[in-house]
Each structure stands twice: as C-alpha cells, then as structure tokens.
Scaffold this motif. Structure first.
Motif, mmCIF file in Angstrom:
data_model
loop_
_atom_site.group_PDB
_atom_site.id
_atom_site.type_symbol
_atom_site.label_atom_id
_atom_site.label_comp_id
_atom_site.label_asym_id
_atom_site.label_seq_id
_atom_site.Cartn_x
_atom_site.Cartn_y
_atom_site.Cartn_z
ATOM 1 N N SER A 108 41.174 34.774 33.344
ATOM 2 C CA SER A 108 39.980 33.790 32.802
ATOM 3 C C SER A 108 40.377 32.604 32.055
ATOM 4 N N ASP A 109 41.522 32.632 32.121
ATOM 5 C CA ASP A 109 42.107 31.271 31.713
ATOM 6 C C ASP A 109 42.907 29.886 33.591
ATOM 7 N N SER A 110 42.661 30.531 34.072
ATOM 8 C CA SER A 110 42.692 30.096 35.410
ATOM 9 C C SER A 110 41.743 28.494 36.001
ATOM 10 N N ARG A 111 42.369 27.747 36.014
ATOM 11 C CA ARG A 111 41.713 26.347 36.637
ATOM 12 C C ARG A 111 40.147 26.226 37.312
ATOM 13 N N TRP A 112 41.269 27.638 37.978
ATOM 14 C CA TRP A 112 40.060 27.928 39.639
ATOM 15 C C TRP A 112 38.747 27.768 39.320
ATOM 16 N N VAL A 113 38.992 28.663 37.545
ATOM 17 C CA VAL A 113 37.475 29.590 37.543
ATOM 18 C C VAL A 113 36.807 28.336 37.302
ATOM 19 N N ASN A 114 36.879 27.092 36.843
ATOM 20 C CA ASN A 114 36.032 25.950 36.692
ATOM 21 C C ASN A 114 35.065 25.496 38.198
ATOM 22 N N LEU A 115 35.556 26.204 38.824
ATOM 23 C CA LEU A 115 34.982 25.860 40.243
ATOM 24 C C LEU A 115 33.069 25.824 40.378
ATOM 25 N N VAL A 164 30.023 23.803 50.042
ATOM 26 C CA VAL A 164 31.473 23.716 49.014
ATOM 27 C C VAL A 164 31.417 24.954 47.817
ATOM 28 N N THR A 165 30.481 25.168 47.757
ATOM 29 C CA THR A 165 29.814 26.111 46.578
ATOM 30 C C THR A 165 30.081 27.590 47.807
ATOM 31 N N GLY A 166 28.987 27.188 48.749
ATOM 32 C CA GLY A 166 29.077 28.643 50.146
ATOM 33 C C GLY A 166 30.744 28.491 49.998
ATOM 34 N N LEU A 167 31.045 28.188 50.503
ATOM 35 C CA LEU A 167 32.943 28.147 50.551
ATOM 36 C C LEU A 167 33.793 29.235 48.688
ATOM 37 N N VAL A 168 33.433 28.340 48.164
ATOM 38 C CA VAL A 168 33.993 29.540 46.820
ATOM 39 C C VAL A 168 33.104 30.922 46.615
ATOM 40 N N ILE A 169 32.001 30.695 47.108
ATOM 41 C CA ILE A 169 31.490 32.318 47.320
ATOM 42 C C ILE A 169 32.920 33.134 47.972
ATOM 43 N N LEU A 170 32.248 32.515 49.091
ATOM 44 C CA LEU A 170 33.233 33.390 50.534
ATOM 45 C C LEU A 170 34.191 33.865 49.504
ATOM 46 N N TYR A 171 34.802 33.015 49.446
ATOM 47 C CA TYR A 171 36.433 33.041 48.880
ATOM 48 C C TYR A 171 36.676 34.209 47.744
ATOM 49 N N GLY A 172 35.684 34.439 46.953
ATOM 50 C CA GLY A 172 35.676 34.767 45.695
ATOM 51 C C GLY A 172 35.611 36.302 46.191
ATOM 52 N N ILE A 173 34.062 36.234 47.106
ATOM 53 C CA ILE A 173 34.093 37.358 47.203
ATOM 54 C C ILE A 173 34.774 38.695 48.763
ATOM 55 N N ILE A 174 35.656 38.051 49.637
ATOM 56 C CA ILE A 174 36.783 38.382 50.120
ATOM 57 C C ILE A 174 38.340 38.889 49.618
ATOM 58 N N ALA A 175 38.724 37.598 48.262
ATOM 59 C CA ALA A 175 39.391 37.228 47.237
ATOM 60 C C ALA A 175 39.273 38.726 46.250
ATOM 61 N N LEU A 176 38.260 39.317 45.645
ATOM 62 C CA LEU A 176 38.389 40.018 44.722
ATOM 63 C C LEU A 176 38.577 41.766 45.239
ATOM 64 N N PRO A 177 38.453 42.179 46.128
ATOM 65 C CA PRO A 177 38.424 43.202 46.738
ATOM 66 C C PRO A 177 40.223 42.910 46.887
ATOM 67 N N VAL A 178 40.689 42.548 47.086
ATOM 68 C CA VAL A 178 42.306 42.062 47.659
ATOM 69 C C VAL A 178 43.158 42.132 46.072
#
Length: 184
Positions: A108-115, A164-178
């Motif tokens: 929750s403290d990561s700057r990545w969340v600001n995406l 860009v937002t679509g790529l962020v969503i795709l990244y989040g959906i792939i990275a979450l299960p990992v």
C-alpha cells in the motif's frame, strides 16, 4: 493528487471491486448497446466524434451535417447525460481494479499504486472532450476550427491514456496471481 490516490486506495476493497465490476458489466451489456443503436440512427456511416482518434474539423463538421438538427440535439443531450454517468462508471471500475491489484502486488505504500491516477486523467479528458463536442454541435453551422483542434488533441490524449490504463490493468491482473502465489 497524491491525496486523491490515497483516498482511492482506501475505497478499493474487494467488495468495491465487485460492485464496480457489476456496474461496468451492466453498462457494457445493457445500457451502451441501446445508446449505440439510438446514435446509429442519426450518426449512420459518419460515426461519432468521441470514438475517433483525432477528428479533424472537416470530419467533425461532416458529422454535424449528417446528424441533422435532431441528431445534433440528441448528441448534445447524450454528452450531458449518459456521457457523464458512463465515464464515472468506467472510472469506478478501473480505479478500484488497478488499486486493488497494485496494493496487493507492491504494497500500500508503493508509488506504483499511484498509477490509479491514470484513470482519473482519462475521466477528466473525457469530460472536457464531451463539453467541447457539445459546444461544436450546438454552434453548428458556425465553425470553430481552433476548438475542434483542441478537442481532437484532447480526444487523442484520452485514447492514449486509456491505452496506458489498459496496460496498467493488464499488468495488475497478471501480477496479482503471481504475487499471491509467491507470498504463500
């Protein structure tokens, strides 16, 4: 802006993601197809401004002419009604999904969340585009090419930010299960 990102972080719980997904699904399966069918009756083959990437003045004014007076009126009404609610619905969905995923992937403290703010940029651009498009349609047959070029720039920027937002969503959906498997 970071306060907004933090506020959105607090709102993006599992139940909120589910609620946002349901609202988004209702829009894309029930509301938007009906609206498109209505718009097609006056837009026909010329299309609509907000679905073009960089609509040039001659294209915009060809659309305005093809719509006719009734079509322009309906277009303006949709910009100040449905096109206020729909951007709020997709923003709710995308912000909650991005934030939910990125908090769990990066903390929750990561700057990545600001995406998650990329979606807010799309929302603001969409609202500005809709206002300018409504103005241009209302002013027709008077031409405001400078306004149309501004609108086209905003429209193109909106679509780039949506990508860009679509790529962020795709990244989040792939990275979450990992991340969930890794943290077991």
């Amino acid at each position: 802006m970071l306060h907004l990102a933090q506020f959105l972080k607090r709102l993006s719980t599992g139940p909120m993601v589910v609620a946002a997904t349901i609202i988004f699904a209702v829009f894309i399966t029930s509301i938007l197809p009906g609206q498109k069918a209505k718009m097609d009756t006056y837009a026909g083959e010329v299309g609509t401004i907000d679905l073009s990437f960089f609509p040039l003045p001659d294209q915009v004014y060809a659309m305005a002419e093809a719509y006719g007076a009734d079509g322009r009126h309906k277009y303006i009404v949709s910009r100040v009604s449905l096109d206020i609610v729909w951007p709020l619905a997709y923003t709710f969905f995308m912000v909650s999904l991005i934030t939910f995923c990125l908090v769990r992937v990066h903390g929750s403290d990561s700057r990545w969340v600001n995406l998650n703010l990329s979606v807010v940029a799309v929302l603001l651009l969409d609202f500005i585009e809709n206002g300018l498009a409504a103005f241009v349609m209302a002013a027709y047959p008077d031409r405001f090419d400078g306004i149309v070029y501004l609108m086209a720039t905003i429209t193109a920027t909106k679509w780039i930010m949506m990508g860009v937002t679509g790529l962020v969503i795709l990244y989040g959906i792939i990275a979450l299960p990992v991340a969930l498997i890794k943290n077991r």
